[in-house]
Design a protein around this motif. Structure first.
Motif, PDB file in Angstrom:
ATOM      1  N   UNK A   1     -15.076  12.065 -44.593  1.00 49.82           N
ATOM      2  CA  UNK A   1     -15.974  12.402 -44.690  1.00 49.82           C
ATOM      3  C   UNK A   1     -16.912  12.193 -43.001  1.00 49.82           C
ATOM      4  N   UNK A   2     -16.314  12.834 -42.420  1.00 49.36           N
ATOM      5  CA  UNK A   2     -17.106  12.520 -41.210  1.00 49.36           C
ATOM      6  C   UNK A   2     -16.759  13.728 -39.585  1.00 49.36           C
ATOM      7  N   UNK A   3     -17.068  14.685 -40.111  1.00 48.82           N
ATOM      8  CA  UNK A   3     -17.049  16.064 -38.750  1.00 48.82           C
ATOM      9  C   UNK A   3     -17.097  15.112 -37.519  1.00 48.82           C
ATOM     10  N   UNK A   4     -17.358  17.124 -37.388  1.00 55.17           N
ATOM     11  CA  UNK A   4     -18.247  16.879 -35.228  1.00 55.17           C
ATOM     12  C   UNK A   4     -19.112  16.361 -35.415  1.00 55.17           C
ATOM     13  N   UNK A   5     -20.514  16.824 -35.822  1.00 59.18           N
ATOM     14  CA  UNK A   5     -22.081  16.708 -35.932  1.00 59.18           C
ATOM     15  C   UNK A   5     -21.488  15.493 -36.296  1.00 59.18           C
ATOM     16  N   UNK A   6     -21.624  14.830 -37.642  1.00 61.02           N
ATOM     17  CA  UNK A   6     -22.106  12.806 -38.001  1.00 61.02           C
ATOM     18  C   UNK A   6     -21.274  12.278 -36.666  1.00 61.02           C
ATOM     19  N   UNK A   7     -20.292  12.514 -36.223  1.00 60.79           N
ATOM     20  CA  UNK A   7     -19.627  11.718 -35.326  1.00 60.79           C
ATOM     21  C   UNK A   7     -20.355  11.453 -34.229  1.00 60.79           C
ATOM     22  N   UNK A   8     -20.742  12.511 -33.890  1.00 56.25           N
ATOM     23  CA  UNK A   8     -22.030  12.727 -32.708  1.00 56.25           C
ATOM     24  C   UNK A   8     -22.689  12.001 -33.191  1.00 56.25           C
ATOM     25  N   UNK A   9     -23.771  11.756 -34.153  1.00 50.32           N
ATOM     26  CA  UNK A   9     -24.971  11.694 -34.772  1.00 50.32           C
ATOM     27  C   UNK A   9     -24.949  10.467 -34.648  1.00 50.32           C
ATOM     28  N   UNK A  10     -23.383   9.643 -35.026  1.00 47.60           N
ATOM     29  CA  UNK A  10     -23.339   7.700 -35.053  1.00 47.60           C
ATOM     30  C   UNK A  10     -23.241   7.765 -33.697  1.00 47.60           C
ATOM     31  N   UNK A  11     -22.497   8.659 -32.995  1.00 55.77           N
ATOM     32  CA  UNK A  11     -22.020   8.007 -30.775  1.00 55.77           C
ATOM     33  C   UNK A  11     -23.706   8.138 -30.745  1.00 55.77           C
ATOM     34  N   UNK A  12     -24.322   9.097 -31.031  1.00 55.87           N
ATOM     35  CA  UNK A  12     -26.099   9.265 -30.031  1.00 55.87           C
ATOM     36  C   UNK A  12     -26.821   7.613 -30.314  1.00 55.87           C
ATOM     37  N   UNK A  13     -26.564   7.191 -32.220  1.00 58.10           N
ATOM     38  CA  UNK A  13     -27.586   6.581 -32.754  1.00 58.10           C
ATOM     39  C   UNK A  13     -26.386   4.578 -32.526  1.00 58.10           C
ATOM     40  N   UNK A  14     -25.581   5.043 -32.092  1.00 57.13           N
ATOM     41  CA  UNK A  14     -24.995   3.412 -31.838  1.00 57.13           C
ATOM     42  C   UNK A  14     -23.821   3.189 -29.860  1.00 57.13           C
ATOM     43  N   UNK A  15     -24.151   4.389 -30.045  1.00 52.57           N
ATOM     44  CA  UNK A  15     -23.487   4.093 -27.826  1.00 52.57           C
ATOM     45  C   UNK A  15     -22.235   4.750 -28.028  1.00 52.57           C
ATOM     46  N   UNK A  16     -21.350   3.679 -29.018  1.00 54.98           N
ATOM     47  CA  UNK A  16     -19.812   3.390 -28.897  1.00 54.98           C
ATOM     48  C   UNK A  16     -19.637   3.055 -30.704  1.00 54.98           C
ATOM     49  N   UNK A  17     -18.004   3.573 -30.475  1.00 58.35           N
ATOM     50  CA  UNK A  17     -17.011   2.981 -31.857  1.00 58.35           C
ATOM     51  C   UNK A  17     -17.749   1.580 -32.182  1.00 58.35           C
ATOM     52  N   UNK A  18     -17.013   1.143 -30.940  1.00 51.24           N
ATOM     53  CA  UNK A  18     -16.930  -0.483 -31.233  1.00 51.24           C
ATOM     54  C   UNK A  18     -18.343  -1.142 -31.781  1.00 51.24           C
ATOM     55  N   UNK A  19     -19.599  -0.754 -31.014  1.00 51.36           N
ATOM     56  CA  UNK A  19     -21.117  -0.336 -31.976  1.00 51.36           C
ATOM     57  C   UNK A  19     -21.249  -0.101 -33.157  1.00 51.36           C
TER      58      UNK A  19
END
Length: 318
Positions: free
Chosen positions: A211-229
């Motif tokens: 359920x997480x495509x490239x746009x969603x993944x990009x948005x989440x990384x921009x919001x939280x900075x990293x997968x860890x966060x």
């Protein structure tokens, strides 16, 4: 004056050379040499363009490393040849015999090859890029996984992404990767690997987070900075992350734990070289190279390569 270090993703480039030219291109005795000719021309073009002082062609000594398959069993599973035990990659019948020919041309020219036992060319490229401390480094590949190696420190590392051929190649650094894929610019290389982890990669058999495509993944990384966060926020009820997104990351916890080391290139491999990586001004074994040129019917391509060596050497002398 020192030119850049040029790191070539060997298999990625000779596969592209093979498919760019018809396999009706043959040697005088009828063997297909389209990949040999195309790859030799690519190397000549790259040396002419970048005038490097050092060149290394990086090789897969294990195209499907055990530690990656153990972590994610589907890793490259769809590329396994149907008649093998799962260790051999499916390669066109007329390409396989050309790989030794390419390696012979490189050896006679004096261009170094490098590999690491049990690892992919990606890991060799990742290690050589990560450990370079002197020269600007250019990684040439058609594999976008290697965008993770871009950096400005301690030396600039750029990726020449040739998926559409050399004529349309893109030279990408941290700023370009951040802009193109929507990842944080301050850690663009690492973040690109995390983007690939989240969205998955069908070409490598990585499922990604459902359920997480490239746009969603990009948005989440921009919001939280990293997968860890991002994962910490998914576990924190006060973070404001949507309930549905929390559920997706909870369901993907095992995958995320296992797959990050699969996606990330190794940066501390024990790399072995065929020879010193300094680019010679002329072929180290001209008689052997001439013999190969005549035997394979690639004299024009070899001539272009010899001219490129001379040009690059002249550029270093100024």
């Amino acid at each position: 004056m020192s030119g850049p270090l040029l790191l070539l993703d060997g298999a990625s480039l000779w596969f592209r050379a093979y498919y760019a030219l018809p396999d009706s291109i043959t040697s005088p005795d009828g063997r297909s040499v389209n990949a040999v000719r195309g790859f030799t021309d690519m190397v000549a073009t790259l040396i002419t363009k970048f005038e490097p002082s050092r060149v290394v062609v990086c090789l897969d000594l294990d195209w499907r490393p055990e530690f990656r398959v153990r972590a994610v069993p589907t890793y490259k599973a769809h590329r396994v040849a149907a008649d093998t035990d799962g260790t051999e990659e499916e390669v066109p019948d007329t390409l396989s015999p050309q790989v030794p020919m390419i390696l012979n041309v490189l050896a006679a020219t004096g261009i170094a090859t490098a590999g690491a036992e049990g690892l992919e060319a990606d890991d060799v490229l990742g290690t050589l890029a990560a450990t370079e401390s002197r020269d600007t480094t250019i990684v040439v590949t058609g594999d976008r996984d290697l965008l993770q190696v871009v950096t400005d420190d301690p030396v600039p590392v750029r990726v020449l992404y040739v998926v559409r051929g050399l004529a349309k190649a893109e030279l990408l650094g941290p700023a370009e990767v951040a802009a193109k894929y929507g990842v944080p610019v301050d850690r663009a290389g690492e973040a690109y690997a995390e983007l690939a982890l989240l969205r998955g990669d069908s070409s490598d058999g990585l499922p990604g987070v459902k359920g997480v495509g490239e746009k969603t993944a990009s948005s989440m990384l921009m919001q939280y900075g990293s997968v860890k966060n991002l994962r910490a926020a998914a576990l924190d009820p006060s973070s404001g992350m949507a309930k549905g997104m929390r559920a997706k990351f909870a369901a993907a916890a095992d995958y995320l734990d296992a797959a990050l080391p699969v996606v990330q290139v190794v940066r501390d491999a024990e790399v072995s070289f065929s020879r010193d990586d300094a680019l010679p001004a002329a072929p180290v074994d001209p008689a052997r190279l001439d013999e190969l040129a005549q035997d394979l019917g690639i004299a024009n391509s070899v001539g272009r390569l010899e001219k490129a060596l001379k040009s690059a050497a002249a550029a270093q002398s100024f």
